[in-house]
Write an enzyme that holds these catalytic residues in place. Structure first.
Site, PDB file in Angstrom:
ATOM      1  N   CYS A  41       5.605   9.579  -0.835  1.00  0.00           N
ATOM      2  CA  CYS A  41       4.255  10.009  -0.496  1.00  0.00           C
ATOM      3  C   CYS A  41       3.799  10.984  -1.571  1.00  0.00           C
ATOM      4  O   CYS A  41       4.497  11.962  -1.855  1.00  0.00           O
ATOM      5  CB  CYS A  41       4.198  10.671   0.875  1.00  0.00           C
ATOM      6  SG  CYS A  41       2.570  11.356   1.216  1.00  0.00           S
ATOM      7  N   ASN A  63       9.117   4.218   2.913  1.00  0.00           N
ATOM      8  CA  ASN A  63       9.216   3.793   4.307  1.00  0.00           C
ATOM      9  C   ASN A  63      10.595   3.200   4.501  1.00  0.00           C
ATOM     10  O   ASN A  63      11.236   2.751   3.558  1.00  0.00           O
ATOM     11  CB  ASN A  63       8.191   2.682   4.610  1.00  0.00           C
ATOM     12  CG  ASN A  63       6.794   3.155   4.449  1.00  0.00           C
ATOM     13  OD1 ASN A  63       6.241   3.087   3.367  1.00  0.00           O
ATOM     14  ND2 ASN A  63       6.208   3.637   5.525  1.00  0.00           N
ATOM     15  N   ARG A 111       0.833  -1.204   0.000  1.00  0.00           N
ATOM     16  CA  ARG A 111       0.000   0.000   0.000  1.00  0.00           C
ATOM     17  C   ARG A 111       0.877   1.267   0.000  1.00  0.00           C
ATOM     18  O   ARG A 111       0.963   1.962  -0.996  1.00  0.00           O
ATOM     19  CB  ARG A 111      -0.949  -0.027   1.227  1.00  0.00           C
ATOM     20  CG  ARG A 111      -2.080   0.986   1.170  1.00  0.00           C
ATOM     21  CD  ARG A 111      -1.678   2.406   1.475  1.00  0.00           C
ATOM     22  NE  ARG A 111      -1.050   2.574   2.780  1.00  0.00           N
ATOM     23  CZ  ARG A 111      -0.518   3.716   3.170  1.00  0.00           C
ATOM     24  NH1 ARG A 111      -0.524   4.779   2.393  1.00  0.00           N
ATOM     25  NH2 ARG A 111       0.074   3.807   4.360  1.00  0.00           N
ATOM     26  N   ASP A 112       1.571   1.516   1.075  1.00  0.00           N
ATOM     27  CA  ASP A 112       2.328   2.770   1.174  1.00  0.00           C
ATOM     28  C   ASP A 112       3.433   2.804   0.118  1.00  0.00           C
ATOM     29  O   ASP A 112       3.738   3.865  -0.440  1.00  0.00           O
ATOM     30  CB  ASP A 112       2.939   2.911   2.578  1.00  0.00           C
ATOM     31  CG  ASP A 112       3.211   4.357   2.962  1.00  0.00           C
ATOM     32  OD1 ASP A 112       2.985   5.247   2.135  1.00  0.00           O
ATOM     33  OD2 ASP A 112       3.658   4.589   4.098  1.00  0.00           O
ATOM     34  N   HIS A 153       9.574   7.002   7.649  1.00  0.00           N
ATOM     35  CA  HIS A 153      10.107   7.083   6.286  1.00  0.00           C
ATOM     36  C   HIS A 153      11.587   7.459   6.428  1.00  0.00           C
ATOM     37  O   HIS A 153      11.995   8.042   7.431  1.00  0.00           O
ATOM     38  CB  HIS A 153       9.322   8.106   5.468  1.00  0.00           C
ATOM     39  CG  HIS A 153       7.959   7.600   5.065  1.00  0.00           C
ATOM     40  ND1 HIS A 153       7.639   7.273   3.772  1.00  0.00           N
ATOM     41  CD2 HIS A 153       6.851   7.343   5.791  1.00  0.00           C
ATOM     42  CE1 HIS A 153       6.380   6.844   3.723  1.00  0.00           C
ATOM     43  NE2 HIS A 153       5.879   6.880   4.935  1.00  0.00           N
ATOM     44  N   HIS A 171       5.913   4.575  12.457  1.00  0.00           N
ATOM     45  CA  HIS A 171       5.854   4.472  10.987  1.00  0.00           C
ATOM     46  C   HIS A 171       6.859   5.482  10.442  1.00  0.00           C
ATOM     47  O   HIS A 171       6.566   6.675  10.361  1.00  0.00           O
ATOM     48  CB  HIS A 171       4.415   4.788  10.547  1.00  0.00           C
ATOM     49  CG  HIS A 171       4.175   4.800   9.074  1.00  0.00           C
ATOM     50  ND1 HIS A 171       3.340   3.902   8.440  1.00  0.00           N
ATOM     51  CD2 HIS A 171       4.620   5.624   8.099  1.00  0.00           C
ATOM     52  CE1 HIS A 171       3.290   4.168   7.152  1.00  0.00           C
ATOM     53  NE2 HIS A 171       4.047   5.220   6.914  1.00  0.00           N
TER      54      HIS A 171
END
Ligand code: HMG
Ligand code: MG
Length: 310
Positions: free
Chosen positions: A243, A252, A18-19, A212, A210
C-alpha cells in the site's frame, strides 16, 4: 464453531490488477495489465478489480485506467470494478463501462488524511454524489474501509469506529462493504470480533474480508471470518502489492493460497486454481518480482517436476 457452519460457496474478488499493481514503482505496460485481467477472467473470477480512476499525481501507476478498461475482453457474468474517489473518477468509470464503482475510506482518521487527503467525515460527504450517481446509473456500489484492524499511524482502531463507518457506507447505499486489514496486523480473534460487530449493522452476506498478509495471518483470518459467516474475500494473484500509504505493508493475501484453503475446506468458488497459478507465474515474471504465493510456488515446482520426469 464446527465446520458445518462454513459457507458452501465463496466469492473470491481478484484485486491484483488494482491493489496489487498500484504499488509498483516502475510503470507496468498497459498491455501487461490487460493480459493479466484477461487471464484472470478466463480463470473464472466473477469479480475482478481492474483499475482505479484516481488522481495520477497520487497513484501514477493507475493513470492508464481508461486504456485498461477499453482493452480487456469482458467475460459475460464477471463484474469489473474500479476505484472512484470522487465525481471525476466516477465519470471516468462510467465512460469506461465499469460494472461496479468502489468508494474507499478509512476507520482511522490519520490514514484517511494520508490516503485521500481529508477526514473520514469529509470523505463520506465527497462520496455522497458518487453514490447517488452510481445508483442513478444502475451501477453496483461497493464501499471499502481501510485500517479496520489497525492503522500504521494511529495504531489501535476501536471496533466502534469500524462499525460507525459501516453504518455511514450502508446509508450511502453500498451493495457490498469491505472490511480491510490494510497493514495485515489482524489476528483471528480480533477478525471475528470486528466481522461480527459489523454484521450486527449490515447484512453479513454483503460484507467482505480484504486481508493483507504482512504478519502472515491472512489465511488464518480468512478461516476465522468464514466461521463468522463471511462469504466474500479479496485476494491478489501471486500476492502482488502493498500500500503506497502504509509503509512495509505487503500485498493482499495471495489468491492461490486462498483458493487452496477453500478447496481444502470443500468450499466452491468456480475458479480454476491451476489457471491462477499460471497467471501468478506470468505476472511475477512480467514485472520481475518473486512470486509471493506459497501455494503458487509449490504447485509450480511440482508441475516442473512432473514435466521433467515425463
Ligand atoms: P487532492 O489532491 O486532495 O484533490 O486529492 P484535488 O481535487 O486537488 O486533485 C489533485 C489533482 O488530481 C488535480 O489535478 C485533479 O484534477 C486531479 P491538477 O488540477 O493539480 O492538475 N484529480 C484527478 N485526476 C484523475 N482522476 C481523478 C482525479 N481527482 C483529482 N479521479 C484525491 C484527492 C482523492 C483525488 C486523491 O487523494 C486520490 O486520488 N487518492 C487516491 C489514493 C489511492 O488510490 N489510494 C490507494 C487506493 S485505497 C487502497 O488501496 C485501500 C484498499 O485496498 C483497502 C485496503 O487495503 O485498505 C481499497
Ligand atoms: Mg488493499
Amino acid at each position: 464453531m464446527s465446520a458445518s457452519h462454513l459457507p458452501q460457496r465463496v466469492k473470491v474478488v481478484e484485486v491484483g490488477p488494482r491493489d496489487g499493481l498500484q504499488n509498483e514503482k516502475q510503470p507496468v505496460p498497459t498491455a501487461i495489465k490487460i493480459a493479466l485481467v484477461d487471464r484472470l477472467s478466463a480463470a473464472g473470477f466473477a469479480n475482478i478489480e481492474a483499475t482505479s480512476f484516481v488522481s495520477p499525481k497520487w497513484v501514477p501507476q493507475m493513470a492508464d485506467g481508461a486504456d485498461v478498461m477499453a482493452g480487456i475482453a469482458r467475460r459475460p457474468g464477471t463484474i469489473y470494478s474500479v476505484l472512484t474517489p470522487n465525481m471525476r473518477g466516477f465519470e471516468g468509470a462510467v465512460a469506461a463501462k465499469a460494472d461496479e464503482v468502489v468508494i474507499f475510506c478509512a476507520a482511522s482518521e490519520a490514514f484517511s488524511q494520508r490516503n485521500i487527503n481529508c477526514s473520514i467525515e469529509e470523505s463520506i460527504a465527497r462520496f455522497e454524489p458518487v453514490a447517488r450517481a452510481a445508483k442513478d446509473a444502475g451501477l453496483r456500489l461497493r464501499g471499502s474501509i481501510s485500517c479496520a484492524l489497525g492503522c500504521p499511524y494511529q495504531g489501535e482502531v476501536p471496533v466502534a469506529s469500524v462499525v460507525d463507518v459501516v453504518k455511514r457506507l450502508a446509508a450511502l447505499g453500498c451493495d457490498e462493504i469491505d472490511i480491510a486489514d490494510t497493514i495485515g496486523v489482524g489476528t483471528p480473534s480480533r477478525t471475528r470480533e470486528v466481522m461480527e460487530a459489523c454484521a450486527s449493522v449490515f447484512p453479513i452476506e454483503r460484507l467482505s474480508g480484504h486481508f493483507h498478509d504482512t504478519y502472515g495471518q491472512a489465511t488464518a483470518n480468512i478461516y476465522a471470518a468464514l466461521l463468522s459467516g463471511i462469504s466474500i474475500f479479496h485476494s491478489s494473484v501471486a500476492g502482488l502489492g502493498g500500500c503506497p500509504y502504509a509503509k512495509g505493508a505487503t500485498g493482499n493475501v495471495a489468491t492461490e493460497d486462498v483458493l487452496y484453503l477453500l478447496q481444502g475446506l470443500g468450499i466452491e468458488t468456480g475458479i480454476d486454481l491451476e489457471a491462477v497459478v499460471h497467471t501468478g507465474d506470468y505476472i511475477s515474471q512480467a514485472i520481475g518480482r518473486p512470486n509471493a504465493s506459497r501455494v503458487g510456488r509449490a504447485m509450480l515446482a511440482k508441475m516442473k517436476d512432473v514435466a521433467a520426469s515425463a
